[in-house]
Design a protein around this motif. Structure first.
Motif, PDB file in Angstrom:
ATOM      1  N   SER A 273       4.471   0.827  -0.814  1.00 34.15           N
ATOM      2  CA  SER A 273       5.173   0.697  -2.190  1.00 34.15           C
ATOM      3  C   SER A 273       4.974   2.146  -2.931  1.00 34.15           C
ATOM      4  N   SER A 274       3.898   2.897  -2.580  1.00 35.91           N
ATOM      5  CA  SER A 274       3.573   4.175  -3.158  1.00 35.91           C
ATOM      6  C   SER A 274       4.490   5.294  -2.804  1.00 35.91           C
ATOM      7  N   ALA A 275       5.141   5.088  -1.625  1.00 36.30           N
ATOM      8  CA  ALA A 275       6.160   6.044  -1.095  1.00 36.30           C
ATOM      9  C   ALA A 275       7.251   5.854  -1.885  1.00 36.30           C
ATOM     10  N   TYR A 276       7.662   4.702  -2.121  1.00 30.47           N
ATOM     11  CA  TYR A 276       9.007   4.298  -2.829  1.00 30.47           C
ATOM     12  C   TYR A 276       8.810   4.871  -4.384  1.00 30.47           C
ATOM     13  N   LEU A 277       7.513   4.593  -4.985  1.00 32.04           N
ATOM     14  CA  LEU A 277       7.410   5.022  -6.255  1.00 32.04           C
ATOM     15  C   LEU A 277       7.378   6.463  -6.459  1.00 32.04           C
ATOM     16  N   CYS A 278       6.806   7.376  -5.268  1.00 32.46           N
ATOM     17  CA  CYS A 278       6.594   8.658  -5.554  1.00 32.46           C
ATOM     18  C   CYS A 278       8.121   9.337  -5.260  1.00 32.46           C
ATOM     19  N   SER A 279       8.883   8.792  -4.223  1.00 25.25           N
ATOM     20  CA  SER A 279      10.014   9.663  -4.113  1.00 25.25           C
ATOM     21  C   SER A 279      11.289   8.918  -4.479  1.00 25.25           C
TER      22      SER A 279
ATOM     23  N   ALA B 111       0.822  -1.267   0.047  1.00 22.67           N
ATOM     24  CA  ALA B 111      -0.105  -0.093  -0.070  1.00 22.67           C
ATOM     25  C   ALA B 111       0.917   1.411  -0.143  1.00 22.67           C
ATOM     26  N   ASN B 112       0.713   1.891   1.095  1.00 18.60           N
ATOM     27  CA  ASN B 112       1.365   3.470   1.082  1.00 18.60           C
ATOM     28  C   ASN B 112       2.901   3.264   1.119  1.00 18.60           C
TER      29      ASN B 112
END
Length: 406
Positions: A222-228, A219-220
């Motif tokens: 995975s998203s944190a890595y993809l965003c940052s 969830a967040n």
């Protein structure tokens, strides 16, 4: 009548992800026929101790592992490696809405029991395959184990004590989360396919992968890595973005404090007799507390050790600070909220007598879940299914038993 009482599921799966999926459907009313190996059954029938005890306190052959994932199912034993066994499965498939299987990629095609073969018998069949890595890609033929998937899917890289703690290392979950979540996603996918079939008359194939699921449920993270582009790290029981939001020691155990804003932080330290901490310039706002967590957390730990777990929870609940205990399972099932929700249920079983189960958490007002049957003994319903559903006569059933097909 459950919401899925018009649905028949042929469950060719073993161990956890597939049976968990099938049990969800069974709890919602589906007629689930569990196909097991003659003489051996599902692997989890042998994964003990612990074993359920009968009413005299003697251990039975029923493992706790098998019990937790196989209620509301009828068990039949069929040797699918034999032509007669394969024909039984084909006849049952023709009467089924859904098939669930978790064999290695390509294994069932050898027996003519893959989707392409069975959809020729029943064109609107919904066929769900659950594997470690999915039906395609370089890892497709590898066996998939939950522990390995937790590592490969990133979960263990963010689970365990923080990296700057001496002796810290990555940790797996205490429960097989990749399997459980894959079973849950598979249940949802099957329900979507049933709705599609009811609207269009079309069946379909569902390809579920433990690795896909493990990455998705991050969830967040995975998203944190993809965003940052920054690799997430382990924080133990702390939050990387909120302080204090972690476990704290008390004089007689551990508690959780989830202080999500500045007001809750002030109430927390005031309840602990240290109100000056809320006025310290280093700790005024959450960004300040995140920046200075190494200075703040030791001070809070000194404070929390002065009271018992029970005293703290009473204080913080009164002060509207989110908190909670870390219960062992005796405390879980003795908790007044758990008792009020009837989370533990008792059902009759042929060898155990009264079997204790955990109720389904799905609470539907019009079509409630129901435990109609305890987890079955091995092959308990073989004769019933063959005679009543496939209309085999007693002589044919006896011959199949003599040959070891069932």
């Amino acid at each position: 009548m459950g919401a899925l009482s018009h649905i028949r599921v042929l469950d060719l799966s073993r161990v956890l992800a597939g049976p968990w999926c099938a049990q969800n459907l069974a709890d919602l009313g589906a007629d689930v026929i569990k196909v097991e190996r003659p003489g051996a059954g599902d692997d989890t029938r042998h994964w003990g101790p612990p074993f359920a005890k009968d009413e005299k306190g003697h251990e039975t052959a029923e493992t706790a592992y098998f019990i937790c994932i196989n209620r509301n199912k009828r068990s039949i034993t069929v040797d699918i490696s034999q032509p007669e066994g394969q024909e039984i499965i084909r006849q049952l498939a023709a009467q089924s809405d859904v098939i669930i299987e978790n064999y290695k990629v390509g294994d069932l095609a050898k027996y003519g029991l893959d989707y392409e073969s069975l959809k020729k018998i029943k064109s609107d069949l919904i066929y769900c395959s659950i594997t470690g890595f999915g039906q395609n890609g370089p890892y497709a033929h590898r066996p998939g184990y939950d522990f390995i998937i937790q590592g490969m899917g990133g979960f263990m890289s963010v689970t365990g004590e923080a990296e700057d703690v001496e002796g810290a290392s990555p940790q797996k979950s205490g429960v097989a989360i990749a399997d459980i979540f894959t079973g849950m996603y598979a249940s949802t996918a099957i329900l979507a396919a049933v709705i599609h079939r009811d609207h269009t008359g079309e069946g379909q194939y569902i390809d579920m992968s433990l690795l896909d699921t493990q990455i998705a449920v991050m969830a967040n993270v995975s998203s944190a890595y993809l965003c940052s582009g920054e690799i997430p790290r382990r924080w133990g029981n702390a939050s990387p973005i909120i302080v204090p939001y972690q476990t704290f020691p008390t004089s007689d155990g551990w508690m959780i404090v989830a202080s999500g804003n500045d007001s809750q932080f002030r109430h927390f330290v005031t309840a602990g007799g240290e109100p000056q901490l809320a006025d310290d310039p280093l700790f005024l706002t959450n960004p300040d507390r995140v920046k200075h967590r190494k200075q703040l957390v030791p001070l809070l730990e000194v404070m929390t050790r002065k009271k018992t777990k029970g005293e703290w929870i009473a204080l913080l609940e009164h002060a509207n600070v989110p908190c909670g205990p870390i219960n062992n399972f005796k405390e879980v099932f003795e908790n007044e909220q758990v008792i009020a929700r009837h989370v533990q249920i008792n059902v009759p079983h042929p060898t155990v007598g009264t079997m204790k189960l955990v109720a389904s958490p799905m609470r539907l007002s019009k079509t409630p879940t129901e435990v109609r049957m305890a987890p079955p003994t091995l092959g308990q319903h073989t004769t019933q299914v063959l005679q009543e559903d496939l209309h085999f006569d007693a002589q044919k059933v006896a011959k199949l038993q003599e040959k070891g097909i069932i």
